[in-house]
Write a protein that holds these residues in place. Structure first.
Motif, PDB file in Angstrom:
ATOM      1  N   VAL A  61       0.779  -1.138   0.401  1.00 19.44           N
ATOM      2  CA  VAL A  61       0.086  -0.021   0.073  1.00 19.44           C
ATOM      3  C   VAL A  61       0.994   1.297   0.282  1.00 19.44           C
ATOM      4  O   VAL A  61       0.595   1.789  -0.508  1.00 19.44           O
ATOM      5  CB  VAL A  61      -1.054  -0.314   1.393  1.00 19.44           C
ATOM      6  CG1 VAL A  61      -1.295   1.608   1.255  1.00 19.44           C
ATOM      7  CG2 VAL A  61      -2.130  -0.953   1.044  1.00 19.44           C
ATOM      8  N   PHE A  63       3.909   2.030  -0.520  1.00 19.95           N
ATOM      9  CA  PHE A  63       5.432   2.133  -1.709  1.00 19.95           C
ATOM     10  C   PHE A  63       6.746   2.759  -0.789  1.00 19.95           C
ATOM     11  O   PHE A  63       8.003   3.272  -1.424  1.00 19.95           O
ATOM     12  CB  PHE A  63       4.487   2.714  -2.727  1.00 19.95           C
ATOM     13  CG  PHE A  63       3.693   2.370  -3.322  1.00 19.95           C
ATOM     14  CD1 PHE A  63       2.512   2.169  -3.407  1.00 19.95           C
ATOM     15  CD2 PHE A  63       4.343   1.964  -4.649  1.00 19.95           C
ATOM     16  CE1 PHE A  63       1.452   1.959  -4.131  1.00 19.95           C
ATOM     17  CE2 PHE A  63       3.507   1.152  -5.936  1.00 19.95           C
ATOM     18  CZ  PHE A  63       2.150   0.816  -5.687  1.00 19.95           C
ATOM     19  N   ASN A 100      -1.195   8.651 -10.176  1.00 22.51           N
ATOM     20  CA  ASN A 100      -1.570   8.932 -11.875  1.00 22.51           C
ATOM     21  C   ASN A 100      -3.051  10.423 -11.813  1.00 22.51           C
ATOM     22  O   ASN A 100      -3.216  10.735 -12.601  1.00 22.51           O
ATOM     23  CB  ASN A 100      -3.062   8.023 -12.239  1.00 22.51           C
ATOM     24  CG  ASN A 100      -3.891   7.329 -11.073  1.00 22.51           C
ATOM     25  OD1 ASN A 100      -3.781   8.300 -10.261  1.00 22.51           O
ATOM     26  ND2 ASN A 100      -4.388   6.298 -11.208  1.00 22.51           N
TER      27      ASN A 100
ATOM     28  N   CYS B 382       4.470  10.607   0.717  1.00 21.40           N
ATOM     29  CA  CYS B 382       5.133  10.467  -0.715  1.00 21.40           C
ATOM     30  C   CYS B 382       5.527  11.651  -1.115  1.00 21.40           C
ATOM     31  O   CYS B 382       6.829  11.542  -1.721  1.00 21.40           O
ATOM     32  CB  CYS B 382       4.165   9.742  -1.613  1.00 21.40           C
ATOM     33  SG  CYS B 382       3.074   8.245  -1.106  1.00 21.40           S
ATOM     34  N   MET B 412      -0.733  12.735  -5.173  1.00 19.20           N
ATOM     35  CA  MET B 412      -0.180  12.257  -6.260  1.00 19.20           C
ATOM     36  C   MET B 412       0.784  11.517  -5.957  1.00 19.20           C
ATOM     37  O   MET B 412       1.653  11.232  -7.355  1.00 19.20           O
ATOM     38  CB  MET B 412       0.636  13.566  -6.553  1.00 19.20           C
ATOM     39  CG  MET B 412      -0.844  14.818  -6.829  1.00 19.20           C
ATOM     40  SD  MET B 412      -0.615  14.485  -8.411  1.00 19.20           S
ATOM     41  CE  MET B 412      -0.560  16.032  -9.262  1.00 19.20           C
ATOM     42  N   GLY B 413       1.509  10.662  -4.915  1.00 19.36           N
ATOM     43  CA  GLY B 413       2.776   9.510  -5.284  1.00 19.36           C
ATOM     44  C   GLY B 413       2.347   8.741  -6.222  1.00 19.36           C
ATOM     45  O   GLY B 413       1.231   8.366  -6.114  1.00 19.36           O
ATOM     46  N   PRO B 414       3.116   7.513  -5.563  1.00 19.59           N
ATOM     47  CA  PRO B 414       2.878   5.932  -6.401  1.00 19.59           C
ATOM     48  C   PRO B 414       1.778   5.339  -5.383  1.00 19.59           C
ATOM     49  O   PRO B 414       1.326   4.057  -6.040  1.00 19.59           O
ATOM     50  CB  PRO B 414       3.921   5.157  -5.998  1.00 19.59           C
ATOM     51  CG  PRO B 414       5.083   6.376  -5.018  1.00 19.59           C
ATOM     52  CD  PRO B 414       4.393   7.827  -5.656  1.00 19.59           C
ATOM     53  N   CYS B 415       1.546   5.793  -4.269  1.00 19.26           N
ATOM     54  CA  CYS B 415       0.168   5.610  -2.810  1.00 19.26           C
ATOM     55  C   CYS B 415      -0.921   5.877  -3.486  1.00 19.26           C
ATOM     56  O   CYS B 415      -2.220   5.493  -2.976  1.00 19.26           O
ATOM     57  CB  CYS B 415       0.596   5.386  -1.168  1.00 19.26           C
ATOM     58  SG  CYS B 415      -0.128   6.427  -0.721  1.00 19.26           S
ATOM     59  N   GLN B 416      -0.377   6.973  -4.427  1.00 20.68           N
ATOM     60  CA  GLN B 416      -2.003   7.787  -4.734  1.00 20.68           C
ATOM     61  C   GLN B 416      -2.812   7.814  -3.347  1.00 20.68           C
ATOM     62  O   GLN B 416      -4.312   7.455  -3.751  1.00 20.68           O
ATOM     63  CB  GLN B 416      -2.995   6.563  -6.335  1.00 20.68           C
ATOM     64  CG  GLN B 416      -2.196   6.069  -7.162  1.00 20.68           C
ATOM     65  CD  GLN B 416      -2.451   4.563  -7.953  1.00 20.68           C
ATOM     66  OE1 GLN B 416      -3.419   4.492  -7.450  1.00 20.68           O
ATOM     67  NE2 GLN B 416      -1.818   5.309  -9.128  1.00 20.68           N
ATOM     68  N   ARG B 418      -3.763   6.476  -0.863  1.00 23.55           N
ATOM     69  CA  ARG B 418      -3.954   5.338   0.234  1.00 23.55           C
ATOM     70  C   ARG B 418      -3.994   5.794   1.673  1.00 23.55           C
ATOM     71  O   ARG B 418      -4.466   5.663   2.692  1.00 23.55           O
ATOM     72  CB  ARG B 418      -3.438   4.369   0.131  1.00 23.55           C
ATOM     73  CG  ARG B 418      -4.123   3.670  -1.479  1.00 23.55           C
ATOM     74  CD  ARG B 418      -3.681   2.235  -1.957  1.00 23.55           C
ATOM     75  NE  ARG B 418      -3.713   1.606  -3.030  1.00 23.55           N
ATOM     76  CZ  ARG B 418      -3.757   1.989  -4.244  1.00 23.55           C
ATOM     77  NH1 ARG B 418      -3.513   2.451  -4.199  1.00 23.55           N
ATOM     78  NH2 ARG B 418      -4.477   0.733  -5.140  1.00 23.55           N
ATOM     79  N   ARG B 445      -8.218   6.797 -10.302  1.00 22.24           N
ATOM     80  CA  ARG B 445      -8.135   7.309 -11.794  1.00 22.24           C
ATOM     81  C   ARG B 445      -7.163   6.009 -12.050  1.00 22.24           C
ATOM     82  O   ARG B 445      -6.425   5.211 -11.085  1.00 22.24           O
ATOM     83  CB  ARG B 445      -8.047   8.314 -12.836  1.00 22.24           C
ATOM     84  CG  ARG B 445      -8.672   9.272 -12.626  1.00 22.24           C
ATOM     85  CD  ARG B 445      -8.612  10.880 -13.732  1.00 22.24           C
ATOM     86  NE  ARG B 445      -9.148  11.266 -13.321  1.00 22.24           N
ATOM     87  CZ  ARG B 445      -7.723  12.538 -12.583  1.00 22.24           C
ATOM     88  NH1 ARG B 445      -7.120  12.334 -12.597  1.00 22.24           N
ATOM     89  NH2 ARG B 445      -8.708  13.537 -12.611  1.00 22.24           N
ATOM     90  N   PRO B 446      -8.100   4.954 -12.914  1.00 23.54           N
ATOM     91  CA  PRO B 446      -7.187   3.840 -12.967  1.00 23.54           C
ATOM     92  C   PRO B 446      -5.635   4.274 -13.619  1.00 23.54           C
ATOM     93  O   PRO B 446      -5.644   5.468 -14.566  1.00 23.54           O
ATOM     94  CB  PRO B 446      -7.509   2.692 -14.116  1.00 23.54           C
ATOM     95  CG  PRO B 446      -8.699   3.987 -15.133  1.00 23.54           C
ATOM     96  CD  PRO B 446      -8.886   5.101 -13.791  1.00 23.54           C
ATOM     97  N   PRO B 447      -4.095   3.848 -13.803  1.00 25.04           N
ATOM     98  CA  PRO B 447      -4.165   2.344 -13.125  1.00 25.04           C
ATOM     99  C   PRO B 447      -4.573   1.933 -11.776  1.00 25.04           C
ATOM    100  O   PRO B 447      -3.606   3.834 -11.399  1.00 25.04           O
ATOM    101  CB  PRO B 447      -2.846   1.960 -13.622  1.00 25.04           C
ATOM    102  CG  PRO B 447      -2.122   3.196 -14.169  1.00 25.04           C
ATOM    103  CD  PRO B 447      -2.714   3.794 -14.575  1.00 25.04           C
ATOM    104  N   LEU B 448      -4.409   1.999 -11.206  1.00 22.15           N
ATOM    105  CA  LEU B 448      -4.800   1.404  -9.492  1.00 22.15           C
ATOM    106  C   LEU B 448      -3.722   1.189  -8.937  1.00 22.15           C
ATOM    107  O   LEU B 448      -3.301   1.557  -8.105  1.00 22.15           O
ATOM    108  CB  LEU B 448      -5.341   0.131  -8.864  1.00 22.15           C
ATOM    109  CG  LEU B 448      -7.115   0.951  -8.712  1.00 22.15           C
ATOM    110  CD1 LEU B 448      -7.460  -0.556  -7.969  1.00 22.15           C
ATOM    111  CD2 LEU B 448      -7.508   2.011  -7.886  1.00 22.15           C
ATOM    112  N   LYS B 449      -2.716   1.129  -9.760  1.00 22.24           N
ATOM    113  CA  LYS B 449      -1.144   0.586  -9.012  1.00 22.24           C
ATOM    114  C   LYS B 449      -0.370   1.179 -10.261  1.00 22.24           C
ATOM    115  O   LYS B 449      -0.417   0.899 -11.116  1.00 22.24           O
ATOM    116  CB  LYS B 449      -0.999  -0.940  -8.430  1.00 22.24           C
ATOM    117  CG  LYS B 449      -1.225  -1.370  -7.569  1.00 22.24           C
ATOM    118  CD  LYS B 449      -0.712  -1.808  -6.664  1.00 22.24           C
ATOM    119  CE  LYS B 449      -1.006  -2.094  -5.256  1.00 22.24           C
ATOM    120  NZ  LYS B 449      -0.794  -2.599  -5.006  1.00 22.24           N
ATOM    121  N   PRO B 450       1.203   1.485  -9.616  1.00 29.34           N
ATOM    122  CA  PRO B 450       1.662   2.311 -11.040  1.00 29.34           C
ATOM    123  C   PRO B 450       2.120   1.167 -11.923  1.00 29.34           C
ATOM    124  O   PRO B 450       2.276   0.518 -11.253  1.00 29.34           O
ATOM    125  CB  PRO B 450       2.819   2.572 -10.731  1.00 29.34           C
ATOM    126  CG  PRO B 450       2.272   2.934  -9.354  1.00 29.34           C
ATOM    127  CD  PRO B 450       1.244   2.317  -8.953  1.00 29.34           C
TER     128      PRO B 450
END
Ligand code: FES
Lengths: 101, 467
Positions: A61, A63, A100, B382, B412-416, B418, B445-450
């Motif tokens: 989760v 990273f 993203n 992140c 905005m980092g890789p954990c999006q 969470r 938004r997709p992708p849920l994981k980088p």
């Protein structure tokens, strides 16, 4: 910072390298566990301030466990299992790993 | 494209129970899970533990052994189980995309059950980003999956049943914690007492909790209650936990510091597909709106287990079976009478599990300093955005999490998002004097994981190729 429990029995030893240093792990270990038991300290440094980071969630989760495996950056050490001969390096700063937005 | 009657995401108790139920009626079931072995986080690695570490399997007790039965049922079933699959998109027309062995694949389903479980609630306190600071869940995973315990006794800090459970498991594994630093306010016990009569219907869980407390007391594990002002100290790694207790400042040295403020539903997938969510003010989190059969507000999308609201492993199993019965019914594999007949005992069992929640929610309400941290505390790990900068953005007119994201890059980092989503929502709500329900959460938004770009490109090729 970690040790195995007394009843930890795992199949054959596996050898990997972290920052060029050889490490013995056990088959089935997550890469994060293998590095934590060797007390490697930081797994990565942040892109913003260069602060040291290491695993926080162990379930894919946060990273915080990102490392470079066999030259490929952005690998989540907690989600990867050890493989014999793996070459692992710390991930330093930015590596084009964005969410993203 | 590959297709199936039912796609299940997550092989924890809810996913495993649903898979067995639906596959038992002859329908096709694909079970996607990120881990190499079934069990989810609660039963993580249960087959390996049972086979190779009988001592650990023994002290984990019957609650953990229940996972072994679920895993065994999976192995003997017709379920198409695909471990190591990371689902990164689910569309409202029920097409899934997932990554497995470095390749992305598509899967069209008639129904989708999201059983993606819980996340630890973020615990933003000063120093929580230092190496050595981990969640209670992370330490449990290290114990279950990798047989690791702290070399030097750890400090366990926060609130909630899982914190006590980890303490007990460490004790039994011969690695007792150096201290439990509990953030439950002293008057919480009195304030939550009104939920006790209802909670008694779930007396088994209550007794279990009391048993843990006795075991810890007998072993002499120091237990500081009503602590505030938690701060992790250290340079390049965690060295100690400092906190206020009984009017004085204390400091306990440790290189492993566990933080816990309960768990919250993992809603990335349900938000991505556009299910309606409600703010749960008791558990301070968003949860997808579900009907009595676990159906979400999006046709064909079902949710079971902690991902639909925190209720624990047993409740997850009953919900998984309920959803399974409903889905089998919709697939024409089970008539309404049979469905309802089989559902009745499940509903009774579920009600018993849910009975203790109001008491637990009231007693282990997350501490205010974690819900709305001080200005200098990092909330987005992140991008290293502090609570103070989020507050400043609100003062400058930023109305919600999505605007904060473009202002500050938080989320905005890789954990999006969470690990900062809930905190950012709480901070903005507090600053604006509104309810979190009105503030909402980050858009997903997709992708849920980088994903590596090469993988996405390969997927396009596949889509264009004649089938
Ligand atoms: S430790 Fe959190 S993603 Fe690996």
């Amino acid at each position: 910072m970690f040790r195995r429990t007394s009843d930890a029995i795992r199949p054959a030893g596996i050898s990997i390298h972290f920052e060029g240093r050889p490490i013995v792990a056990q088959a089935g270990d997550s890469l994060a566990a293998a590095l934590l038991i060797e007390d490697v300290g930081a797994f990565r440094s942040t892109p913003v301030s260069g602060a040291p980071r290491a695993p926080y969630c162990m379930m894919g989760v946060c990273f915080e466990c990102l490392v470079e495996v066999d030259g490929v950056p952005n690998q989540q050490a907690c989600m990867v299992q050890v493989r014999d001969g793996m070459q692992v390096r710390r991930q330093r700063g930015p590596a084009g790993m964005d969410g993203n937005g | 494209m590959d297709s199936t009657d039912l796609a299940i995401i997550g092989a924890g108790p809810a996913g495993l129970a649903a898979a067995a139920t639906v596959a038992g009626t002859g329908a096709s079931v694909v079970l996607l899970d990120e881990q190499p072995l079934p069990g989810g986080q609660i039963y993580r690695g249960v087959e390996m533990v049972q086979m190779l570490r009988p001592k650990t399997f023994g002290f984990f007790g019957p609650e953990f052994a229940a996972g072994a039965d679920l895993a065994k049922a999976l192995r003997g079933s017709a379920v198409d189980y695909r471990p190591g699959s990371v689902v990164w998109d689910v569309s409202p027309d029920l097409v899934l995309h997932y990554s497995r062995d470095g390749r992305s694949r598509g899967l069209a389903a008639r129904h989708v059950l999201i059983a993606s479980g819980a996340l630890e609630r973020p615990v933003p306190i000063p120093g929580w980003t230092l190496p050595g600071v981990m969640t209670v869940g992370a330490l449990q995973i290290l114990l279950k999956a990798d047989a690791l315990v702290p070399r030097v006794p750890a400090v366990l800090a926060g609130a909630g049943p899982l914190l006590l459970l980890l303490a007990v498991q460490y004790l039994r594994a011969g690695a007792p914690p150096t201290a439990i630093v509990e953030t439950v306010p002293k008057d919480a016990y009195r304030r939550s007492a009104r939920h006790l009569p209802q909670a008694l219907r779930g007396w088994r869980s209550l007794l279990k909790g009391r048993g843990w407390m006795r075991e810890l007391a007998r072993a002499g594990v120091p237990w500081y209650r009503g602590c505030t002002g938690l701060r992790v100290e250290g340079g390049d790694r965690a060295e100690a936990l400092a906190f206020d207790h009984d009017g004085g400042r204390r400091r306990i040295a440790a290189d492993v510091i566990a933080l816990h403020q309960g768990v919250v539903p993992n809603t990335q997938l349900t938000r991505l597909v556009g299910c309606a969510h409600d703010w749960d003010s008791g558990q301070r989190c968003f949860r997808p709106r579900l009907d009595a059969w676990q159906a979400s507000t999006v046709e064909g999308i079902w949710v079971a287990g902690d991902g639909g609201g925190i209720a624990g492993a047993k409740a997850a199993e009953w919900q998984g079976r309920l959803a399974g019965l409903a889905i089998a019914g919709r697939l024409g594999r089970l008539d309404e009478r049979d469905r309802d007949r089989q559902a009745a005992p499940l509903r009774t069992a579920l009600a018993r599990e849910l009975a203790v929640r109001p008491l637990l929610d009231a007693l282990y309400h997350p501490s205010p300093e974690v819900l709305c941290p001080a200005d200098d505390v990092i909330v987005c790990r992140c991008e290293e955005v502090t609570a103070g900068r989020v507050r400043e953005a609100v003062r400058l007119g930023c109305p919600g999490p999505n605007q904060a994201k473009s202002f500050l890059r938080c989320g905005m980092g890789p954990c999006q998002g969470r690990l900062c989503g809930l905190t950012v929502t709480e901070i903005i709500a507090r600053e604006r004097g509104l309810d979190p329900a009105e503030i909402g959460s980050y858009r997903i938004r997709p992708p849920l994981k980088p994903l590596p770009l090469a993988e996405l490109a390969a997927l396009d090729d596949e889509a264009e190729a004649p089938v």
